[in-house]
Scaffold this motif. Structure first.
Motif, PDB file in Angstrom:
ATOM      1  N   THR A  56      43.629  46.714  13.299  1.00  0.00           N
ATOM      2  CA  THR A  56      43.421  46.675  14.747  1.00  0.00           C
ATOM      3  C   THR A  56      44.146  45.483  15.352  1.00  0.00           C
ATOM      4  OG1 THR A  56      41.255  47.679  14.407  1.00  0.00           O
ATOM      5  CG2 THR A  56      41.659  46.683  16.550  1.00  0.00           C
ATOM      6  N   ILE A  57      44.849  45.730  16.431  1.00  0.00           N
ATOM      7  CA  ILE A  57      45.578  44.675  17.145  1.00  0.00           C
ATOM      8  C   ILE A  57      45.117  44.654  18.595  1.00  0.00           C
ATOM      9  CG2 ILE A  57      47.837  43.855  17.915  1.00  0.00           C
ATOM     10  CD1 ILE A  57      49.031  45.249  15.458  1.00  0.00           C
ATOM     11  N   ILE A  58      44.747  43.454  19.053  1.00  0.00           N
ATOM     12  CA  ILE A  58      44.396  43.262  20.465  1.00  0.00           C
ATOM     13  C   ILE A  58      45.454  42.348  21.082  1.00  0.00           C
ATOM     14  CG2 ILE A  58      42.664  42.515  22.112  1.00  0.00           C
ATOM     15  CD1 ILE A  58      40.572  42.629  19.934  1.00  0.00           C
ATOM     16  N   PRO A  59      46.353  42.901  21.891  1.00  0.00           N
ATOM     17  CA  PRO A  59      47.337  42.037  22.553  1.00  0.00           C
ATOM     18  C   PRO A  59      46.708  41.338  23.753  1.00  0.00           C
ATOM     19  CG  PRO A  59      47.694  44.319  23.174  1.00  0.00           C
ATOM     20  CD  PRO A  59      46.565  44.314  22.179  1.00  0.00           C
ATOM     21  N   ASP A  60      47.180  40.143  24.031  1.00  0.00           N
ATOM     22  CA  ASP A  60      46.696  39.390  25.193  1.00  0.00           C
ATOM     23  C   ASP A  60      47.413  39.901  26.437  1.00  0.00           C
ATOM     24  OD1 ASP A  60      45.651  37.629  26.988  1.00  0.00           O
ATOM     25  OD2 ASP A  60      46.592  35.850  26.130  1.00  0.00           O
ATOM     26  N   ILE A  61      46.928  41.026  26.963  1.00  0.00           N
ATOM     27  CA  ILE A  61      47.581  41.659  28.115  1.00  0.00           C
ATOM     28  C   ILE A  61      47.378  40.865  29.400  1.00  0.00           C
ATOM     29  CG2 ILE A  61      47.544  43.979  27.134  1.00  0.00           C
ATOM     30  CD1 ILE A  61      45.062  44.549  28.824  1.00  0.00           C
ATOM     31  N   LEU A  62      46.475  39.891  29.375  1.00  0.00           N
ATOM     32  CA  LEU A  62      46.203  39.076  30.566  1.00  0.00           C
ATOM     33  C   LEU A  62      46.889  37.717  30.515  1.00  0.00           C
ATOM     34  CD1 LEU A  62      42.410  39.916  30.851  1.00  0.00           C
ATOM     35  CD2 LEU A  62      44.292  40.929  32.129  1.00  0.00           C
ATOM     36  N   ASN A  63      47.665  37.466  29.469  1.00  0.00           N
ATOM     37  CA  ASN A  63      48.398  36.205  29.311  1.00  0.00           C
ATOM     38  C   ASN A  63      47.512  34.981  29.481  1.00  0.00           C
ATOM     39  OD1 ASN A  63      50.926  37.409  28.788  1.00  0.00           O
ATOM     40  ND2 ASN A  63      51.203  37.770  30.973  1.00  0.00           N
ATOM     41  N   GLY A  64      46.318  35.036  28.877  1.00  0.00           N
ATOM     42  CA  GLY A  64      45.417  33.887  28.911  1.00  0.00           C
ATOM     43  C   GLY A  64      44.640  33.720  30.198  1.00  0.00           C
ATOM     44  N   ASP A  65      44.763  34.637  31.127  1.00  0.00           N
ATOM     45  CA  ASP A  65      44.067  34.537  32.412  1.00  0.00           C
ATOM     46  C   ASP A  65      42.832  35.441  32.418  1.00  0.00           C
ATOM     47  OD1 ASP A  65      43.594  33.623  34.973  1.00  0.00           O
ATOM     48  OD2 ASP A  65      44.904  35.108  35.915  1.00  0.00           O
ATOM     49  N   ASP A  66      42.007  35.319  31.371  1.00  0.00           N
ATOM     50  CA  ASP A  66      40.806  36.136  31.221  1.00  0.00           C
ATOM     51  C   ASP A  66      39.728  35.710  32.209  1.00  0.00           C
ATOM     52  OD1 ASP A  66      42.279  36.803  28.984  1.00  0.00           O
ATOM     53  OD2 ASP A  66      40.958  35.792  27.580  1.00  0.00           O
ATOM     54  N   ALA A  67      38.870  36.662  32.557  1.00  0.00           N
ATOM     55  CA  ALA A  67      37.693  36.327  33.350  1.00  0.00           C
ATOM     56  C   ALA A  67      36.731  35.546  32.461  1.00  0.00           C
ATOM     57  CB  ALA A  67      37.019  37.603  33.854  1.00  0.00           C
ATOM     58  N   PRO A  68      36.027  34.560  32.995  1.00  0.00           N
ATOM     59  CA  PRO A  68      35.093  33.794  32.165  1.00  0.00           C
ATOM     60  C   PRO A  68      33.939  34.677  31.687  1.00  0.00           C
ATOM     61  CG  PRO A  68      35.002  33.073  34.458  1.00  0.00           C
ATOM     62  CD  PRO A  68      36.084  34.085  34.360  1.00  0.00           C
ATOM     63  N   ALA A  69      33.499  34.452  30.461  1.00  0.00           N
ATOM     64  CA  ALA A  69      32.441  35.268  29.853  1.00  0.00           C
ATOM     65  C   ALA A  69      31.132  35.194  30.640  1.00  0.00           C
ATOM     66  CB  ALA A  69      32.221  34.842  28.412  1.00  0.00           C
ATOM     67  N   ASP A  70      30.906  34.087  31.348  1.00  0.00           N
ATOM     68  CA  ASP A  70      29.653  33.928  32.100  1.00  0.00           C
ATOM     69  C   ASP A  70      29.790  34.350  33.577  1.00  0.00           C
ATOM     70  OD1 ASP A  70      31.257  31.883  33.035  1.00  0.00           O
ATOM     71  OD2 ASP A  70      29.699  30.358  32.922  1.00  0.00           O
ATOM     72  N   LEU A  71      30.769  35.168  33.868  1.00  0.00           N
ATOM     73  CA  LEU A  71      31.067  35.552  35.252  1.00  0.00           C
ATOM     74  C   LEU A  71      29.869  36.130  35.989  1.00  0.00           C
ATOM     75  CD1 LEU A  71      33.259  35.892  37.441  1.00  0.00           C
ATOM     76  CD2 LEU A  71      33.683  38.165  36.497  1.00  0.00           C
ATOM     77  N   PHE A  72      29.048  36.912  35.316  1.00  0.00           N
ATOM     78  CA  PHE A  72      27.935  37.583  35.980  1.00  0.00           C
ATOM     79  C   PHE A  72      26.589  36.902  35.750  1.00  0.00           C
ATOM     80  CE2 PHE A  72      31.132  40.957  35.308  1.00  0.00           C
ATOM     81  CZ  PHE A  72      31.412  41.203  36.644  1.00  0.00           C
ATOM     82  N   GLU A  73      26.598  35.682  35.294  1.00  0.00           N
ATOM     83  CA  GLU A  73      25.351  34.945  35.098  1.00  0.00           C
ATOM     84  C   GLU A  73      24.741  34.598  36.456  1.00  0.00           C
ATOM     85  OE1 GLU A  73      23.735  34.183  32.223  1.00  0.00           O
ATOM     86  OE2 GLU A  73      25.263  35.409  31.239  1.00  0.00           O
ATOM     87  N   PRO A  74      23.413  34.653  36.567  1.00  0.00           N
ATOM     88  CA  PRO A  74      22.764  34.278  37.834  1.00  0.00           C
ATOM     89  C   PRO A  74      23.051  32.812  38.176  1.00  0.00           C
ATOM     90  CG  PRO A  74      21.181  35.226  36.286  1.00  0.00           C
ATOM     91  CD  PRO A  74      22.480  35.069  35.556  1.00  0.00           C
ATOM     92  N   ASN A  75      23.153  32.537  39.436  1.00  0.00           N
ATOM     93  CA  ASN A  75      23.357  31.177  39.961  1.00  0.00           C
ATOM     94  C   ASN A  75      24.703  30.565  39.565  1.00  0.00           C
ATOM     95  OD1 ASN A  75      20.740  31.253  41.096  1.00  0.00           O
ATOM     96  ND2 ASN A  75      19.890  30.626  39.126  1.00  0.00           N
ATOM     97  N   ARG A  76      25.643  31.372  39.117  1.00  0.00           N
ATOM     98  CA  ARG A  76      26.962  30.851  38.776  1.00  0.00           C
ATOM     99  C   ARG A  76      27.753  30.684  40.059  1.00  0.00           C
ATOM    100  NH1 ARG A  76      32.208  32.023  37.857  1.00  0.00           N
ATOM    101  NH2 ARG A  76      33.182  31.136  36.033  1.00  0.00           N
ATOM    102  N   THR A  77      28.375  29.549  40.215  1.00  0.00           N
ATOM    103  CA  THR A  77      29.215  29.331  41.392  1.00  0.00           C
ATOM    104  C   THR A  77      30.650  29.707  41.037  1.00  0.00           C
ATOM    105  OG1 THR A  77      29.567  27.021  40.777  1.00  0.00           O
ATOM    106  CG2 THR A  77      27.779  27.487  42.303  1.00  0.00           C
ATOM    107  N   VAL A  78      31.280  30.399  41.941  1.00  0.00           N
ATOM    108  CA  VAL A  78      32.650  30.851  41.728  1.00  0.00           C
ATOM    109  C   VAL A  78      33.567  30.048  42.629  1.00  0.00           C
ATOM    110  CG1 VAL A  78      34.229  32.803  41.840  1.00  0.00           C
ATOM    111  CG2 VAL A  78      31.857  33.164  41.133  1.00  0.00           C
ATOM    112  N   ARG A  79      34.574  29.434  42.034  1.00  0.00           N
ATOM    113  CA  ARG A  79      35.541  28.661  42.792  1.00  0.00           C
ATOM    114  C   ARG A  79      36.761  29.540  43.053  1.00  0.00           C
ATOM    115  NH1 ARG A  79      38.362  24.174  39.863  1.00  0.00           N
ATOM    116  NH2 ARG A  79      40.333  24.963  40.591  1.00  0.00           N
ATOM    117  N   VAL A  80      37.155  29.645  44.291  1.00  0.00           N
ATOM    118  CA  VAL A  80      38.321  30.438  44.659  1.00  0.00           C
ATOM    119  C   VAL A  80      39.419  29.458  45.052  1.00  0.00           C
ATOM    120  CG1 VAL A  80      39.233  32.177  46.213  1.00  0.00           C
ATOM    121  CG2 VAL A  80      36.845  32.294  45.460  1.00  0.00           C
ATOM    122  N   ASP A  81      40.527  29.550  44.345  1.00  0.00           N
ATOM    123  CA  ASP A  81      41.663  28.662  44.648  1.00  0.00           C
ATOM    124  C   ASP A  81      42.564  29.274  45.685  1.00  0.00           C
ATOM    125  OD1 ASP A  81      40.808  26.757  42.838  1.00  0.00           O
ATOM    126  OD2 ASP A  81      41.899  27.706  41.188  1.00  0.00           O
TER     127      ASP A  81
END
Length: 81
Positions: A56-81
């Motif tokens: 099995t091969i998983i290519p990095d199709i996002l070039n290291g720009d993955d969504a953070p694993a805790d994206l949907f955690e309650p009370n998480r603050t999201v910073r928009v650049d």
């Protein structure tokens, strides 16, 4: 995790190879969702495919720009650049 990170044709990939004999002319190409390679569950799934005889091969199709694993955690603050 049993697989390893390799560069294939310039792309960073996670490669999980079976430890038993397997068909060398076939491979599972695992394309991730927005969480990409940084989500351990994706690597664990690739390792499980390899345990069952599928390279099995998983290519990095996002070039290291993955969504953070805790994206949907309650009370998480999201910073928009």
């Amino acid at each position: 995790m049993k697989g390893k990170f390799e560069h294939i044709r310039g792309a960073r990939c996670y490669v999980a190879t079976p430890t038993v004999d397997y068909p060398r002319d076939k491979v599972v190409l695992f394309l991730t969702d927005a969480f990409g390679l940084s989500l351990p569950n994706n690597q664990l799934l690739a390792d499980d495919f390899a345990r069952n005889g599928f390279k099995t091969i998983i290519p990095d199709i996002l070039n290291g720009d993955d969504a953070p694993a805790d994206l949907f955690e309650p009370n998480r603050t999201v910073r928009v650049d």
